[in-house]
Design a protein around this motif. Structure first.
Motif, PDB file in Angstrom:
ATOM      1  N   PRO A  12       0.872  -1.179   0.000  1.00  0.00           N
ATOM      2  CA  PRO A  12       0.000   0.000   0.000  1.00  0.00           C
ATOM      3  C   PRO A  12       0.911   1.230   0.000  1.00  0.00           C
ATOM      4  O   PRO A  12       2.079   1.137   0.393  1.00  0.00           O
ATOM      5  CB  PRO A  12      -0.752  -0.087   1.334  1.00  0.00           C
ATOM      6  N   ILE A  13       0.400   2.354  -0.435  1.00  0.00           N
ATOM      7  CA  ILE A  13       1.196   3.572  -0.267  1.00  0.00           C
ATOM      8  C   ILE A  13       0.778   4.165   1.081  1.00  0.00           C
ATOM      9  O   ILE A  13      -0.396   4.191   1.438  1.00  0.00           O
ATOM     10  CB  ILE A  13       1.039   4.542  -1.458  1.00  0.00           C
ATOM     11  N   TYR A  14       1.765   4.610   1.811  1.00  0.00           N
ATOM     12  CA  TYR A  14       1.554   4.943   3.222  1.00  0.00           C
ATOM     13  C   TYR A  14       1.195   6.410   3.419  1.00  0.00           C
ATOM     14  O   TYR A  14       1.773   7.287   2.769  1.00  0.00           O
ATOM     15  CB  TYR A  14       2.822   4.593   4.019  1.00  0.00           C
ATOM     16  N   TYR A  15       0.269   6.654   4.340  1.00  0.00           N
ATOM     17  CA  TYR A  15      -0.082   8.040   4.674  1.00  0.00           C
ATOM     18  C   TYR A  15       1.111   8.714   5.325  1.00  0.00           C
ATOM     19  O   TYR A  15       1.759   8.122   6.197  1.00  0.00           O
ATOM     20  CB  TYR A  15      -1.246   8.081   5.663  1.00  0.00           C
ATOM     21  N   HIS A  21       5.749   2.915  11.591  1.00  0.00           N
ATOM     22  CA  HIS A  21       5.957   2.020  12.733  1.00  0.00           C
ATOM     23  C   HIS A  21       6.107   0.605  12.196  1.00  0.00           C
ATOM     24  O   HIS A  21       6.039   0.387  10.975  1.00  0.00           O
ATOM     25  CB  HIS A  21       4.835   2.159  13.779  1.00  0.00           C
ATOM     26  N   GLY A  23       4.193  -1.879  12.070  1.00  0.00           N
ATOM     27  CA  GLY A  23       3.055  -2.405  11.293  1.00  0.00           C
ATOM     28  C   GLY A  23       3.239  -2.086   9.816  1.00  0.00           C
ATOM     29  O   GLY A  23       2.980  -2.929   8.949  1.00  0.00           O
ATOM     30  N   ASP A  52       1.136   8.092   0.231  1.00  0.00           N
ATOM     31  CA  ASP A  52      -0.210   8.583  -0.054  1.00  0.00           C
ATOM     32  C   ASP A  52      -0.309   9.935   0.655  1.00  0.00           C
ATOM     33  O   ASP A  52      -0.323   9.988   1.887  1.00  0.00           O
ATOM     34  CB  ASP A  52      -1.196   7.563   0.544  1.00  0.00           C
ATOM     35  N   TYR A 243      -0.981   2.271  -8.415  1.00  0.00           N
ATOM     36  CA  TYR A 243      -0.504   0.981  -8.932  1.00  0.00           C
ATOM     37  C   TYR A 243      -0.451   0.972 -10.462  1.00  0.00           C
ATOM     38  O   TYR A 243       0.173   0.103 -11.057  1.00  0.00           O
ATOM     39  CB  TYR A 243      -1.427  -0.145  -8.457  1.00  0.00           C
ATOM     40  N   GLY A 272      -2.939  -4.640   4.305  1.00  0.00           N
ATOM     41  CA  GLY A 272      -3.433  -5.039   5.617  1.00  0.00           C
ATOM     42  C   GLY A 272      -4.928  -5.298   5.507  1.00  0.00           C
ATOM     43  O   GLY A 272      -5.596  -4.771   4.609  1.00  0.00           O
ATOM     44  N   ASP A 274      -7.365  -4.208   7.018  1.00  0.00           N
ATOM     45  CA  ASP A 274      -8.238  -3.034   7.168  1.00  0.00           C
ATOM     46  C   ASP A 274      -8.509  -2.335   5.838  1.00  0.00           C
ATOM     47  O   ASP A 274      -9.457  -1.565   5.733  1.00  0.00           O
ATOM     48  CB  ASP A 274      -7.623  -2.019   8.161  1.00  0.00           C
ATOM     49  N   LEU A 304      -0.343  -6.321  13.369  1.00  0.00           N
ATOM     50  CA  LEU A 304       0.518  -6.456  14.541  1.00  0.00           C
ATOM     51  C   LEU A 304      -0.255  -5.817  15.689  1.00  0.00           C
ATOM     52  O   LEU A 304      -0.720  -4.678  15.574  1.00  0.00           O
ATOM     53  CB  LEU A 304       1.841  -5.726  14.358  1.00  0.00           C
ATOM     54  N   LYS A 310      -4.861  -3.218  17.243  1.00  0.00           N
ATOM     55  CA  LYS A 310      -3.968  -2.882  16.134  1.00  0.00           C
ATOM     56  C   LYS A 310      -2.959  -1.829  16.598  1.00  0.00           C
ATOM     57  O   LYS A 310      -3.348  -0.799  17.143  1.00  0.00           O
ATOM     58  CB  LYS A 310      -4.810  -2.334  14.983  1.00  0.00           C
ATOM     59  N   MET A 311      -1.692  -2.136  16.370  1.00  0.00           N
ATOM     60  CA  MET A 311      -0.675  -1.151  16.727  1.00  0.00           C
ATOM     61  C   MET A 311      -0.877   0.110  15.895  1.00  0.00           C
ATOM     62  O   MET A 311      -1.091   0.041  14.698  1.00  0.00           O
ATOM     63  CB  MET A 311       0.703  -1.742  16.412  1.00  0.00           C
TER      64      MET A 311
HETATM   65  N1  MSP Z   1      -2.829   5.179   2.460  1.00  0.00           N
HETATM   66  C1  MSP Z   1      -3.595   4.011   2.688  1.00  0.00           C
HETATM   67  C2  MSP Z   1      -3.286   2.929   1.684  1.00  0.00           C
HETATM   68  C3  MSP Z   1      -3.497   3.313   0.265  1.00  0.00           C
HETATM   69  S1  MSP Z   1      -3.053   2.031  -0.824  1.00  0.00           S
HETATM   70  C4  MSP Z   1      -3.626   2.519  -2.305  1.00  0.00           C
HETATM   71  C5  MSP Z   1      -3.303   3.488   4.091  1.00  0.00           C
HETATM   72  N2  MSP Z   1      -2.161   3.893   4.623  1.00  0.00           N
HETATM   73  S2  MSP Z   1      -1.655   3.498   6.082  1.00  0.00           S
HETATM   74  O1  MSP Z   1      -0.386   4.159   6.232  1.00  0.00           O
HETATM   75  O2  MSP Z   1      -2.654   3.837   7.054  1.00  0.00           O
HETATM   76  O3  MSP Z   1      -1.529   1.964   6.143  1.00  0.00           O
HETATM   77  C6  MSP Z   1      -0.742   1.311   5.219  1.00  0.00           C
HETATM   78  C7  MSP Z   1      -0.626  -0.159   5.524  1.00  0.00           C
HETATM   79  O4  MSP Z   1      -0.046  -0.363   6.805  1.00  0.00           O
HETATM   80  C8  MSP Z   1      -1.958  -0.898   5.523  1.00  0.00           C
HETATM   81  O5  MSP Z   1      -1.830  -2.099   4.779  1.00  0.00           O
HETATM   82  C9  MSP Z   1      -2.179  -1.224   6.968  1.00  0.00           C
HETATM   83  O6  MSP Z   1      -2.876  -2.418   7.119  1.00  0.00           O
HETATM   84  C10 MSP Z   1      -0.744  -1.391   7.436  1.00  0.00           C
HETATM   85  N3  MSP Z   1      -0.688  -1.289   8.884  1.00  0.00           N
HETATM   86  C11 MSP Z   1      -0.890  -0.187   9.654  1.00  0.00           C
HETATM   87  N4  MSP Z   1      -0.884  -0.581  10.965  1.00  0.00           N
HETATM   88  C12 MSP Z   1      -0.670  -1.920  11.021  1.00  0.00           C
HETATM   89  C13 MSP Z   1      -0.481  -2.839  12.050  1.00  0.00           C
HETATM   90  N5  MSP Z   1      -0.569  -2.504  13.319  1.00  0.00           N
HETATM   91  N6  MSP Z   1      -0.191  -4.118  11.706  1.00  0.00           N
HETATM   92  C14 MSP Z   1      -0.008  -4.511  10.399  1.00  0.00           C
HETATM   93  N7  MSP Z   1      -0.192  -3.666   9.417  1.00  0.00           N
HETATM   94  C15 MSP Z   1      -0.621  -2.396   9.687  1.00  0.00           C
HETATM   95  O7  MSP Z   1      -4.085   2.728   4.615  1.00  0.00           O
END
Ligand code: MSP
Length: 538
Positions: A12-15, A21, A23, A52, A243, A272, A274, A304, A310-311
């Motif tokens: 996923p692209i991360y916020y 962390h 996770g 993201d 993607y 993940g 969620d 995690l 959820k962490m």
């Molecule tokens: N920006 C969106 C994803 C867009 S993809 C087109 C997003 N970002 S996020 O930063 O909140 O999360 C990204 C990923 O990190 C997700 O797959 C989420 O499940 C994963 N995790 C965040 N906390 C987590 C845990 N505690 N444990 C495992 N994975 C976790 O959602």
């Protein structure tokens, strides 16, 4: 002849509202292990990750910090999200940011084409919205707030209050795609995994899909809707398209067109649990509307957990990857999360478990094995690997274990069971250790100067153990690249067999490839003993 499709793996692209962390690191490491494994098979692979950056969540964080959202995103990307890839030893091929023009322009073109084709219309929406999820919620899914949020309706994932939003937006006609998606998942049972994720997606689709609001008018941190600049694109609609935009969506020029043709769609989207529905319902519906092919697989991994939840940074339970890696190293981090938690299920991290596994499995198991074999070869044969002159049943058995381990690990990775692959490989670690314990070369060696049979026995034992280590270097390289590079060099394998990267998973289980005469060196210990092993024991 067209070249085979590139194996395309995404995270996923991360916020960028906060720093990574463990996770987040978990998904990225899994993607990297998968990527490296396929590379080790000799396949062409493309591993995409990124950030993201639009939406209310990022906007509000930037405002709270008194900077513009673009400055905030730049700061977080450079100071946290890109560096963590290095910390985790991740070899991604690309890093996409949703604020890059290569993304924003292609998103606009995609949106315009859906609009022109009649898949988007204007409408009104009112409902509870969770900024943490960046998602409208169904009233029935909300939970009652507690503590400071008592009396308010809260998001079941974030435990923070939802906000009532009412807007005139543009809608994507998602409801048209329910049957097509069901047909697709019926025909492609492995398109959503594991089974629990597939069931969730199927029942969600069967319960009926509503059209999706894909624009916002109340804030402007996003990609402008091309035909109505008073609106910005809904952050998820924007984000999912990464993607495709990252590999040249819609390009008519080279190299974009060829890149897209050889790479898209993804072979595996790792997500993940969620964010499963976005990937297994909304994303494929967007692709269906545009007439584009659907991803081969969306795999939803577990969370995690900390204290059963959820962490997350927002709940102040996030642990930075460097907190663990500074102590144990990146290899041990990667190994631990891939082995200790079965991919697809929730798991808990604990310092005690990490420390116990490090000591038992890495330092005493694999590391000690490597140092014993290189040390004895140096002591008894001046570092030159002897020939296995008296191989018998024990060596044959070891060769069989090795072949089985390589085969089983490879098929485990096919089903994204990283723990299964490591467990299968560890059968070989244990077998070589057990073999040394039975052969006792350090005892036999006492008479090897006067007894040729003893010399032959020690030679054979050390050859077999080194050969086991050669196979282990290849099988574990995708998980622990630093330790395996060191082991490969300690075995002197580069000279005869070439680089570790050039070794193929499908061939490595063949016995006898490391030539006698290879020069073994006793290098640094692969997994130094912890200075204070009691530090984390309860
Ligand atoms: N920006 C969106 C994803 C867009 S993809 C087109 C997003 N970002 S996020 O930063 O909140 O999360 C990204 C990923 O990190 C997700 O797959 C989420 O499940 C994963 N995790 C965040 N906390 C987590 C845990 N505690 N444990 C495992 N994975 C976790 O959602």
């Amino acid at each position: 002849m067209s070249s085979p499709k590139t194996y395309f793996v995404t995270t996923p692209i991360y916020y960028v509202n906060d720093a990574p962390h463990i996770g987040h690191a978990y998904t990225t490491v899994a993607g990297d292990v998968l990527t490296r494994w396929h590379r080790q098979r000799g396949e062409d692979v493309w591993f995409l990750t990124g950030t993201d950056e639009h939406g209310q969540k990022v906007l509000r964080t930037a405002e709270a910090n008194g900077v513009s959202p673009q400055d905030w995103a730049d700061r977080l990307v450079e100071s946290a999200w890109k560096p963590v890839l290095h910390t985790l030893d991740v070899a991604n091929d690309d890093f996409i940011r949703t604020t890059q023009s290569r993304h924003t322009e292609r998103v606009q073109a995609f949106l315009q084409s859906l609009y022109d084709a009649g898949h988007i219309y204007q409408g009104d929406y009112e409902g509870p919205y969770c900024v943490g999820c960046e998602e409208y919620k169904v009233a029935g899914d909300l939970i009652d707030g507690t503590g400071e949020y008592a009396g308010q309706k809260c998001c079941p994932i974030h435990s923070t209050p939802v906000e009532m939003l009412s807007e005139t937006n543009y809608f994507f006609a998602l409801s048209r795609y329910g049957q097509a998606l069901l047909d697709h998942y019926e025909a492609n049972p492995s398109a959503v995994e594991p089974a629990s994720a597939r069931n969730e997606v199927l029942s969600f689709i069967r319960s009926g899909l509503d059209d999706l609001s894909i624009s916002r008018s109340t804030f402007d941190w996003g990609i402008k809707v091309p035909w109505d600049e008073s609106q910005v694109v809904y952050v998820w609609f924007d984000a999912l398209l990464n993607y495709a935009t990252a590999v040249g969506l819609g390009d008519t020029d080279e190299p974009g067109q060829s890149k897209f043709a050889s790479t898209f769609p993804a072979d595996v989207h790792l997500v993940g649990k969620d964010i499963l529905r976005f990937h297994a319902v909304i994303w494929p519906a967007m692709l269906l509307a545009a007439g584009l092919p659907l991803p081969a697989k969306v795999f939803a991994h577990g969370w995690l957990l900390v204290g059963g939840e959820k962490m997350s940074k927002s709940k102040l339970t996030g642990i930075a990857p460097s907190a663990i890696i500074d102590h144990f190293g990146s290899d041990a981090f990667r190994y631990y999360f891939m082995r200790a938690i079965s991919f697809g299920q929730d798991g808990s991290f604990s310092w005690e478990d990490m420390s116990a596994r490090y000591t038992a499995e890495l330092a005493n198991g694999l590391g000690n094995l490597a140092s014993r074999v290189t040390a004895m070869t140096n002591k008894y044969f001046e570092g030159v690997l002897p020939e296995a002159v008296s191989s018998g049943a024990a060596e044959k058995e070891l060769a069989q274990v090795a072949a089985r381990a390589a085969q089983a690990a490879d098929s485990a990775v096919d089903s994204l069971s990283f723990s299964g692959a490591i467990n299968a490989t560890w059968e070989l670690v244990d077998a070589v250790n057990g073999y040394l314990t039975i052969q006792e070369p350090w005892k036999v060696a006492k008479t090897m100067d006067t007894d040729q049979a003893a010399r032959d026995s020690v030679a054979t034992t050390l050859y077999a153990a080194a050969e086991g280590l050669r196979i282990l270097s290849v099988l574990l390289n995708p998980v622990m690249p630093k330790a395996c590079a060191s082991l490969w060099s300690q075995l002197g394998a580069e000279v005869a067999l070439g680089s570790l990267a050039s070794q193929r998973i499908q061939d490595c289980g063949q016995w006898g490839l490391l030539p006698a005469g290879s020069v073994l060196t006793k290098g640094d210990s692969l997994f130094p003993r912890l200075e204070d092993p009691e530090e984390f024991s309860s």
